[in-house]
Design an enzyme around this catalytic site. Sequence first.
Site, PDB file in Angstrom:
ATOM      1  N   CYS A 106      55.726 114.767  46.173  1.00 52.62           N
ATOM      2  CA  CYS A 106      56.088 113.771  45.172  1.00 52.62           C
ATOM      3  C   CYS A 106      57.311 112.990  45.674  1.00 52.62           C
ATOM      4  CB  CYS A 106      56.393 114.442  43.830  1.00 52.62           C
ATOM      5  SG  CYS A 106      57.937 115.384  43.807  1.00 52.62           S
ATOM      6  N   GLU A 148      57.611 122.486  48.178  1.00 51.14           N
ATOM      7  CA  GLU A 148      58.477 122.027  49.264  1.00 51.14           C
ATOM      8  C   GLU A 148      59.910 122.487  49.050  1.00 51.14           C
ATOM      9  OE1 GLU A 148      55.460 118.728  48.265  1.00 51.14           O
ATOM     10  OE2 GLU A 148      56.684 120.156  47.166  1.00 51.14           O
ATOM     11  N   CYS A 160      60.558 115.215  46.031  1.00 50.17           N
ATOM     12  CA  CYS A 160      60.466 116.113  47.189  1.00 50.17           C
ATOM     13  C   CYS A 160      60.500 115.324  48.496  1.00 50.17           C
ATOM     14  CB  CYS A 160      59.216 116.970  47.108  1.00 50.17           C
ATOM     15  SG  CYS A 160      59.315 118.227  45.821  1.00 50.17           S
ATOM     16  N   HIS A 177      58.929 122.691  42.870  1.00 55.88           N
ATOM     17  CA  HIS A 177      57.842 122.340  43.774  1.00 55.88           C
ATOM     18  C   HIS A 177      57.849 123.202  45.034  1.00 55.88           C
ATOM     19  CE1 HIS A 177      57.022 118.109  41.935  1.00 55.88           C
ATOM     20  NE2 HIS A 177      56.934 119.090  41.063  1.00 55.88           N
TER      21      HIS A 177
END
Length: 151
Positions: free
Chosen positions: A109, A87, A112, A85
């Site tokens: 999410c 992040e 994260c 992801h």
Amino acid sequence: MYQVAQQRESQRKKDKYFLEIANLVASRATCIRRKVGCVLVDSKQHVVATGYNGVPANLPHCIDNPCEGAKYAPGTGLNLCEAIHAEVNAVLQLRSDDDLTAYLTVMPCYTCSKMLANSNIKRIVAAEEYVHTKSVEVLQKSGIKIELFHE
């Protein structure tokens, strides 16, 4: 009162600027399900890291060779998706101990959110909500300020 309004407008302009950069960063994403960008900004308003979602180094890009998770809607089948992801990629690049603001094209999410809660990020500005709300609960419990940016 006038000064407070000016400060709010100034912050809104900065938020818009950094979200535009996050959108540009997202354009580099190699995930076919969703393009997400993340920009980490320090307390002096300097960009200290960026990240977008894509597979780990040396794996075939999902846009060329879709992974199993590509069949699922955003927010589902995450354990089958090979992408890292945005992040996470931004935090992996980070070389700052300062308090940070994360500008995201989409709220993080759950996984994260847990990672961000364990970082120096104090504020998140996102352009879009995520399909699950559990991530917001983690961020709020950790004291991270969350703002959805709407034009």
